[in-house]
Design an enzyme around this catalytic site. Sequence first.
Site, PDB file in Angstrom:
ATOM      1  CG  HIS A 137      -0.390   0.256   2.524  1.00 33.88           C
ATOM      2  ND1 HIS A 137      -0.270  -0.729   3.481  1.00 33.88           N
ATOM      3  CD2 HIS A 137       0.098   1.391   3.088  1.00 33.88           C
ATOM      4  CE1 HIS A 137       0.266  -0.209   4.578  1.00 33.88           C
ATOM      5  NE2 HIS A 137       0.501   1.082   4.363  1.00 33.88           N
ATOM      6  CD  GLU A 142      -4.496  -1.112   3.939  1.00 33.01           C
ATOM      7  OE1 GLU A 142      -3.504  -1.605   3.373  1.00 33.01           O
ATOM      8  OE2 GLU A 142      -4.560  -0.981   5.177  1.00 33.01           O
TER       9      GLU A 142
END
Length: 259
Positions: A137, A142
Amino acid sequence: MEVVICESAEEIGRHVADAYEAVLRLPAPVIGLATGSSPLAAYHELIRRHRDDGLSFAHATAYLLDEYVGLPAAHPESYAAVIRRELTDHLDLDPARVHSPRGEADDLVAECARYDAAIAASGGVDLQLLGIGTDGHVGFNEPMSSLSSRTRLKTLTQQTREDNARFFASVDEVPTHVLTQGLGTILEARHLVLVATGEDKAEAVAAAVEGPLSARCPASILQWHPHATVFVDEAAASRLDFAAYYRHALAHKPAWQRF
């Protein structure tokens, strides 16, 4: 993308500070700041250059990548507080010119739109510093984040919360949600600089630099950027298949070509 393999975090810090110093020669520079452990060597060097060499940030505007949702701005682990403690309180940068998403906003969707608009109104970010998580990330985008995403609310993975628990009394105190610049927002910066150190980042670095462009590894979005520089130490570079080429390219870099 240029990959620069360095001997130490301190060497990385000097290179990153050089890149910031070049941007600070602009009449109204806009700099992007990141928190976490990866940028610290660069921040220490920038503070030293300000203190010892007179490097000025007085004409700059700064934007942070992200902020926890629900933490008061005065909380010591809010990113607004962290960046003051680690960098901006030690510079001649007006605190009013250091901006971060407001994680306490009543309307988080509107706050995200406001933040993107503020960056655009400033003329866009000239240099954005990035770290990389063990899962690839950047910011708090994410895995499986949209590659064209804008600043928005994100839910942290349990792994990210556990990685960040070292800054809190326990993992239970780490917020579950954040506001983060999206990958599309980050891509609009004119120069992206990613920093990674340590063997625990080696797999993520290899996926970002040499793997496919994929939402599975959000940092791979740097492959799309026209001016992206990746600074890594030997440990973080240990999984790169083309490390010898990156060293060769750096050794033969034209004198006029900047990072």
